[in-house]
Design an enzyme around this catalytic site. Structure first.
Site, PDB file in Angstrom:
ATOM      1  CG  ASP A 113      -0.104   0.574   2.443  1.00 28.39           C
ATOM      2  OD1 ASP A 113       0.663  -0.195   3.052  1.00 28.39           O
ATOM      3  OD2 ASP A 113      -0.215   1.786   2.744  1.00 28.39           O
ATOM      4  CB  CYS A 162      -3.758   4.504 -19.313  1.00 32.62           C
ATOM      5  SG  CYS A 162      -4.811   4.409 -17.845  1.00 32.62           S
ATOM      6  CB  CYS A 195      -8.163   5.243 -16.446  1.00 35.97           C
ATOM      7  SG  CYS A 195      -7.350   6.829 -16.745  1.00 35.97           S
ATOM      8  CB  CYS A 214      -6.040   7.647 -20.442  1.00 32.67           C
ATOM      9  SG  CYS A 214      -4.735   8.068 -19.255  1.00 32.67           S
ATOM     10  CG  HIS A 266      -3.644   8.116 -15.122  1.00 32.06           C
ATOM     11  ND1 HIS A 266      -3.689   7.271 -16.210  1.00 32.06           N
ATOM     12  CD2 HIS A 266      -2.330   8.258 -14.811  1.00 32.06           C
ATOM     13  CE1 HIS A 266      -2.456   6.939 -16.551  1.00 32.06           C
ATOM     14  NE2 HIS A 266      -1.611   7.517 -15.718  1.00 32.06           N
TER      15      HIS A 266
END
Lengths: 374, 374
Positions: B271, B309, B311, B314, B340
């Site tokens: 994380d 990408c 997403c 993008c 993103h």
């Protein structure tokens, strides 16, 4: 730009119609969310289009002219492409922000000289240049440069500003017609009726502007500090002076319970920063009235913000969670709150429109008046 | 909590598996987006779930304990329900934030006394109380209270903190087992290996903690100021000391090109606030490296942030528009940029996992090393 009237309330004169813009039809009456800097603050475009089903938004010429600049937006294919918004956009002329935000403004017959609130640079807006800026954006609906006074204003000052507004509207409109001929664009330019709170000046202004035979007309110079009863009164006397077969736009109003009041006075279009700005400040509009989310009564409230609202925020989150996000200063609060408040405004307008089509608008209006404070 | 190992890289020892949590399966190796205050800053939960397909997120006990408070979250049905997140949640013990954020902390054998960074109120975290707080949240994976030192630390200080960490882990774990018996909850509690950068202390700590036979183990005390080569070295020597059939979690790392390095050292879970925090600061991670969006080179750049990408950011917006939003300080920038960056991290982990399953991880790792700076 064709404005198709579909129904009119026999009692109030409220109208339902469709405004056909180069970027699709807009059902009226319509509330236009404000996307000042090419974004409705906090809302992704996909939510605005899919969740909220907004058909038109407003953007501010003053802000976009200063940053990122109209030439950059033109270079990138216009405002629709720049911000990835496929539906209609209305831009103001920038005049209102020049009068409210910028320093050292100086009005002459040529236009208004002002300093940027960002870096102090001097710029001149003329009736022609603000049209050219909006043409660079590719706005579906553009607004003429007007001189907007604060409230109260003397009759003499209001008359002078109104007369300048008329002259600027003529110059701007002629410039727009030339550009339209040159380029074949299908955008419209709306003149703005000024005259402060004086019925004779509003009437004179409207009469002059009608000669332009524009695709639509706005009533400006409201929400400048006057009592709301007075705003309604000015609209009530001004709207009937405007052509029946063109959309009528009141700029910068209003509270949720005022929306049907403006519609009842023959208005088709409105815009206001209230739903988005109040959302960010924690003031949420619901079917049961305002919710000030920071209040401790919502600390452990598991209920949705508005059980009668179908937005993602109300379908998904509790008042307690929203209050937590607000108290913690979380970005997500602004996003969820703005989504809800804009949904509340758009739903209100959709209900109003539906009631006009069904012939039940007078009952709708009476119910709002019985519940509210207008 | 069952951890199912699916594949292991013969060359590096990198592992692919599935961690079965009470709120669904989590494919490993996994990167867990950080949702400090019960929200991944700027991201709506529906994007986290549907667009990003995150299977587990992390929340911070310290922050949620102070605001809105664990009893409130318990009253509202636990953290999953409170924040409307249906998938797995890992919470830290709060110890790390006590050491980094709060004033006047005082460590004793009993626990750590500290003052809230919000209002100065004094609170005590004990190994038992932090378990109880996390039980109130209903976290799928809880972490024991540990003593985390900054870098550099002396061997003596590191030994003392490590030994206290072991004693606290025992108390906390015993308390957790009693609560588990009382309530039948299916959550897990992970102990944390400390020992600063000293191999002997890390080894001693791991040996002691193994006796707890926990469902998973973390390596803590990294990302505290040490050079990144050293973090990798500590993980390289510590990971093999942990049970093969349990997930291994390195807390608080790392940069995108570090993710495969940790996986290559046998790590399953990570994380870090980097993708979300850097996003808000305009530092975007792409398949071609970092993009500092405020740079003037992006002013009129019509290309997507990362053409490789998928997403929403993008797919929809140009670098020029993102730069405009950043320069204008717009909320939407944080939302689009965080989406993103988190997608970039999750996609990276999904590619790593896929390469382990396909047996091509060494080639993947070599390519990352050839392109990057580790």
């Amino acid at each position: 730009m064709l404005f198709e009237l579909q129904a009119q309330c026999a009692t109030t004169g409220a109208r339902a119609g469709i405004l056909h813009t180069p970027h699709g039809p807009v059902e009226t009456p319509v509330f236009m969310p404000v996307g000042t800097q090419a974004t409705v603050k906090g809302l992704p475009q996909c939510w605005l289009e899919q969740d909220l089903d907004a058909k038109i938004i407003l953007a501010n010429t003053y802000h976009l002219f200063l940053r990122p600049g109209h030439e950059l937006i033109r270079e990138l294919g216009g405002l629709h492409k720049f911000m990835s918004w496929p539906r209609a956009i209305l831009t103001d002329s920038g005049g209102f922000q020049v009068f409210s935000l910028s320093d050292l403004r100086k009005i002459s017959e040529e236009g208004v000289l002002f300093r940027s609130h960002l870096n102090g640079d001097a710029h001149l807006f003329t009736p022609e240049s603000t049209v050219d800026v909006q043409l660079a954006f590719g706005s579906d609906i553009m607004m003429v440069l007007d001189e907007c006074l604060s409230y109260p204003a003397s009759h003499a000052a209001a008359q002078s500003a109104m007369e300048r507004t008329v002259r600027w509207a003529r110059s701007g409109y002629n410039h727009f017609l030339r550009r339209k001929e040159e380029t074949g664009i299908r955008s419209s330019l709306f003149p703005i009726v000024q005259g402060s709170m004086f019925a004779d000046l509003r009437s004179a202004c409207a009469n002059e502007l009608l000669e332009l035979n524009a695709d639509g007309y706005a009533i400006g110079g409201l929400s400048v500090g006057e009592p709301r009863a007075l705003s309604l009164e000015v609209v009530e006397t001004t709207a009937p002076l405007l052509p029946e077969n063109r959309p009528r736009y009141v700029m910068g109003v209003g509270m949720p319970d005022e929306l049907p009041e403006y519609v009842a006075r023959g208005i088709d279009m409105m815009d206001c920063v209230l739903p988005s700005r109040n959302a960010r400040n924690g003031c949420l509009f619901t079917s049961a009235g305002k919710v000030i989310i920071k209040q401790s009564r919502y600390r452990n409230d598991p209920a949705p913000l508005d059980a009668r609202c179908g937005c993602y925020t109300c379908r998904t989150f509790s008042r307690a969670y929203l209050r937590h996000l607000f108290q913690a200063g979380e970005i997500l609060f602004s996003t969820l709150a703005t989504l809800h408040n804009v949904q509340h405004y758009l739903d209100t307008m959709r209900q109003i429109r539906q009631s006009i089509l069904l012939g039940t608008f007078p009952a709708y209006l009476a119910a709002v008046r019985a519940a509210g404070s207008v």
